[in-house]
Design a protein around this motif. Structure first.
Motif, PDB file in Angstrom:
ATOM      1  N   HIS A   1      -8.745 -11.591 -41.469  1.00 16.97           N
ATOM      2  CA  HIS A   1     -10.064 -11.677 -40.607  1.00 16.97           C
ATOM      3  C   HIS A   1     -11.178 -11.459 -41.610  1.00 16.97           C
ATOM      4  O   HIS A   1     -12.117 -11.285 -41.044  1.00 16.97           O
TER       5      HIS A   1
ATOM      6  N   TYR B   1     -19.077  -9.652 -35.025  1.00 12.84           N
ATOM      7  CA  TYR B   1     -18.404  -9.423 -36.296  1.00 12.84           C
ATOM      8  C   TYR B   1     -18.987  -8.672 -37.309  1.00 12.84           C
ATOM      9  O   TYR B   1     -18.590  -7.740 -38.201  1.00 12.84           O
TER      10      TYR B   1
ATOM     11  N   TYR C   1      -6.152  -4.730 -37.130  1.00 10.58           N
ATOM     12  CA  TYR C   1      -6.661  -4.806 -38.393  1.00 10.58           C
ATOM     13  C   TYR C   1      -5.786  -4.310 -39.483  1.00 10.58           C
ATOM     14  O   TYR C   1      -5.233  -4.849 -40.458  1.00 10.58           O
TER      15      TYR C   1
END
Length: 203
Positions: free
Chosen positions: A60, A122, A150
């Motif tokens: 990510h 984000y 994550y």
């Protein structure tokens, strides 16, 4: 000039074989050596390896995948870098192994960073992870990814990949070494020796 071109072709051949074995660091080393004499193919290889190495560390990391400084605010810079990587990784032009996978990562990064609302969320996720700070307004917005997922994706997934029978995708040191040893059997003696020397495995 012919000698340089021939050597560059040999380096690129080694780089492509290493890429097939998903030895991204080895692939990158030989692509850089060939870049001066064969910039087009070398840049295509480097686009694949750099994208996958970043995604391998954090799938990510959208700024890292587009090779941008974190929290870049200029949309012109973001768009320019996306176009550059998209041209290098487009499966219609780039037939290298894993180019399609790298292209998907770049497309996902562009999908987030080109959308103002997604980018704002984000960016604040990044600020929270880096500095432990997030504005009260953006705390009310739903994050793109949870901190638990994550952390989970950043862990070495060796055991999970083995259960799925996908050891070739594991990036741990043990499996990279096994894949490299297996790959060397497909090289000529001279190529194998050069790879070993480049990787610091032969003094």
């Amino acid at each position: 000039m012919d000698g340089n071109s021939a050597e560059a072709e040999r380096w690129l051949s080694i780089a492509e074989k290493l890429l097939v074995a998903r030895d991204l660091h080895g692939t990158r080393t030989f692509a850089i050596r060939a870049r001066e004499s064969a910039p087009i193919l070398a840049d295509q290889i480097l686009a694949v390896t750099d994208t996958l190495l970043t995604a391998q560390s954090n799938p990510h990391d959208w700024y890292g995948i587009l090779q941008l400084v974190p929290l870049t605010q200029s949309m012109e810079v973001v768009a320019s870098q996306y176009r550059k990587l998209a041209l290098l990784l487009n499966p219609g032009r780039n037939r290298l192994s894993f180019a399609d996978q790298a292209f998907r990562f770049v497309s996902e990064a562009w999908n987030v960073l080109s959308n103002p609302s997604k980018k704002a969320i984000y960016d604040n996720e990044l600020r929270f992870l880096q500095f432990g700070q997030v504005s009260q307004l953006d705390q009310q917005q739903q994050p793109i990814f949870s901190h638990s997922s994550y952390r989970k994706r950043r862990l070495c997934s060796c055991s999970r990949l083995l259960r799925r029978r996908k050891p070739n995708r594991c990036s741990c040191k043990l499996h990279r070494k096994k894949r490299r040893r297996k790959l060397l059997n497909s090289f000529s003696r001279e190529e194998a020796l050069e790879v070993l020397i480049e990787m610091g495995m032969v003094l």
